[in-house]
Write an enzyme that holds these catalytic residues in place. Sequence first.
Site: not given
Length: 319
Positions: A125-127, A151
Amino acid sequence: MKRHLLITGGAGFIGSNFISYLLENSNYYITNVDSLTYAGNLENIQSFVKSNRCRSIQADIGEKTELSKVFDQDYFAIINFAAESHVDRSIEDAFPFIHTNIIGTYNLLQAVITGKANKMIQISTDEVYGSLEPNDSPFTETTSLAPNNPYSASKASADLLVRSYFQTYQLPLTVTRCSNNYGPMQHTEKFIPKVITRALNNIEIPLYGDGLNIRDWIYVEDHCRAIHAVLEKGLAGEVYNIGGSEEKTNREIIDYILEKLRKDEKLIKHVADRKGHDRRYSMDSSKISRELGWRPTISFHEGIQRTIQWYRQNEQKNG
C-alpha cells in the site's frame, strides 16, 4: 502446461476482483485461500466458485498448520492480498494486523524458500510511505518508509521481510504498492462504499477533521491489470508503485457522490480527526508505466459511476 496460482485473501475486495479478472483474461488455475473473517465475504467468491479453474480453501495464513493444507501442489506464483487493512481497527487493536500482515507474510515466504512456489508478489500500500505535504512530489519506489499507524506499520514490516528474503536468499519476490482502491464488492467500512451506502439510506456521513485529507484513487480493475502485468513481466527484487493519478480531498469525494445521488449535504457530519491521520498520498507510477507498459484507463468519473450503480443494486437486492 497448466500454471497454478495461490491467491491469498481472494474473498476480500481486491483479491476477489483480481480472481474474476484472471478467470476472464488468462488461462491460470487458481487456488484461493482466505480465513473468511469480517473482511472476507462468501458472496464475493460466488462468481467464480463454480469455475473448474478455481478452488477455494478456508485457512488462516498466520497459522502455519492451517496454511499447509493448501500446499498439496506447487504453484507458479503466490500473490498475497491477505491483510487486515482498516486503519481504525488497527488503532483499536494492532494484534490481528501483526498476525496476518507480518506472520502471514513470513509463512508464505517460507513456502517459497522451500520450493512450494516459484515466485511471490506482495500486495502492499502507499500508506507505508507516510504522509506528504500539499506541495511535495508524489511517492516513488525509493521514498523512505515512514508508516504512521499500526496498519501501515504492519504492511511496511511485511515489505521489509520480503526485501530481506530477496537480498538474503535471492528469491524471486516482488512488491507492489497501490493507492486507494474503490469499486464493486468493497466492505462498507471503507470510505467510498460507506459514503454511498449511507447516502442511499439517508444516514449521516462522518467526515474526519476538516475533510481536506487527500488520497490518490484508482478503480480496482485498473489495479488488477497492473498486478497481472507484474505477474507476467515484473522483475524479482523490484517494487512497483501503482496509482490512478486522481487526487481528491475526502470532502470532494463526498460532495461528488451526494451530487450523483441527489442527496443533501446536510447528511455530512464533521467528527474529530482520526489519530495519526495522514494528510496526503500521491503515487508516481512512471516506473510501471515505463517498464511494464501499464497505465490506468478508467477515470474517476467513470469508476465512481460504476461503483454507485453496483452499490445501488446491492442495496436493493439486500434491502
